[in-house]
Each structure stands twice: as C-alpha cells, then as structure tokens.
Scaffold this motif. Structure first.
Motif, PDB file in Angstrom:
ATOM      1  N   CYS A   1       7.590  -0.559  -4.485  1.00  0.00           N
ATOM      2  CA  CYS A   1       6.290   0.110  -4.514  1.00  0.00           C
ATOM      3  C   CYS A   1       6.370   1.441  -3.758  1.00  0.00           C
ATOM      4  O   CYS A   1       6.959   1.470  -2.678  1.00  0.00           O
TER       5      CYS A   1
ATOM      6  N   HIS B   1       0.362   3.120  -3.180  1.00  0.00           N
ATOM      7  CA  HIS B   1       0.909   1.940  -3.862  1.00  0.00           C
ATOM      8  C   HIS B   1       0.808   2.097  -5.376  1.00  0.00           C
ATOM      9  O   HIS B   1       0.029   2.902  -5.869  1.00  0.00           O
TER      10      HIS B   1
ATOM     11  N   HIS C   1       4.510   2.968  -0.019  1.00  0.00           N
ATOM     12  CA  HIS C   1       4.630   1.616   0.537  1.00  0.00           C
ATOM     13  C   HIS C   1       6.069   1.322   0.977  1.00  0.00           C
ATOM     14  O   HIS C   1       6.309   0.685   1.998  1.00  0.00           O
TER      15      HIS C   1
HETATM   16 ZN   LIG Z   1       2.474  -1.462  -2.435  1.00  0.00          ZN
END
Ligand SMILES: [Zn+2]
Length: 191
Positions: free
Chosen positions: A171, A52, A163
């Motif tokens: 992300c 992330h 992500h």
């Molecule tokens: Zn994330």
C-alpha cells in the motif's frame, strides 16, 4: 475540554468559509454509513498525512452510485471482517473524484498502527500497483490536504507518507507511491 475543542472546530470552520478553499466532502449520511461501534476523539492538528489504496473496489468505482456501494462494502469488511469500530480511514476518494467522509477529521482512525491517533489516513479507492488513480482522485487528495491545513486540522509543516513508509505493505501501490513521492511535502520513510 470538550467545549474548547468544539470552539476550536467552529472557529476553524468559520475561517474556512472565509478562505473558501475546501472541496465538497460527502458526509457519512450521504453514503449511508453505519454508526460506529465506538469513537475516540483525535487531538488536532496532526502533523502527518498517510496515503493508502483500498484494493477493494478496484474497477468498480467510477460512478458515484458504484462508489457509494464500495464505501459500504469497505465499512462492512472493516467492522464485520476486521472487527474494527468503524471504517478505518479518515477519508476515502472514489474514482468518481468524490471525497467521502470516513471517520472524519477529529476521530482516531484504524489505518496505520502506531500512527492512527497522530495522522489523517486518506484512501484512494482502487489498486494502484500498475496504474495511477484518476486525475480527479489525485486532485481531490491534494485539495483535501490543503483544506485540512487551512482549517488547522493538519499542521502547516506536515509530512506526507505512503502507508509503506510506516509498515511492511504494498500500500498505496507502486504507481501511486511513485506519484506522491513527487509531491513537495513527501517525507522520507519513517525510522
Ligand atoms: Zn494502506
């Protein structure tokens, strides 16, 4: 059951001392974390690592005192803004190249719905849409995952996701996503 888990963790820790490959991790106490509202033990080893970016703290986490401040801001936002039990990620890595303990290896996180209890969530502090994290951040992420594998917190044949592979999100940022796509363990997006 609890005693078995404890034994496994102690055994893995002893093994790590022998292997000597793990990076320093700044503990929750080290960055002044608030206590969690609740915790859930995560079954280890997990077979997925999710990368992330934080967006929060972009440009404001280059020194350790700054990164500690950002850690506390992220935790406050996750607990008071999102209403979560604790900071969401398993670990975070600052622009100072320091690894900060989030929930830690064996606690279920709040970072990737559907994957929280089967993955480690590693957040690189910053916004990586149009630039890369520092070399120190990237190296720390790689060495943290390697350490997790050596301690048997992460399986040897783990899959690496950004992500965005598991949720509709920007992300971990275009540049960081491109970077991790070059890492050998990078999996194709989840179905
Ligand atoms: Zn994330």
């Amino acid at each position: 059951m609890a005693s078995f888990s404890s034994y496994a963790i102690i055994a893995a820790t002893v093994l790590t001392v022998v292997a000597g490959q793990c990076p320093n991790i700044t503990s929750r106490a080290g960055w002044g974390a608030r206590p969690p509202k609740a915790t859930a033990v995560m079954r280890l080893p997990v077979s997925i690592s999710v990368i992330h970016h934080s967006v929060m703290g972009e440009g404001n986490c280059t020194t350790t005192p700054e990164c500690i401040g950002v850690m506390q801001e992220i935790q406050d936002f996750h607990m008071d803004g999102n209403g979560w039990d604790d900071i969401g990620y398993t670990f975070l890595i600052g622009g100072d190249g320091v690894i900060y303990e989030g929930r830690g290896w064996n606690r279920t996180g709040a970072h990737s719905p559907g994957y929280n209890d089967i993955s480690i969530g590693i957040c690189l502090i910053g916004n990586f849409m149009d630039h890369l994290p520092t070399t120190g951040q990237l190296e720390a992420a790689k060495s943290l995952i390697k350490c997790g594998v050596e301690r048997n917190f992460i399986t040897n044949d783990y899959q690496l996701y950004g992500h965005r592979d598991v949720r509709d999100t920007d992300c971990p940022g275009d540049m960081l996503y491109e970077e991790i796509s070059l890492w050998p363990e990078k999996a194709t997006p989840a179905p």
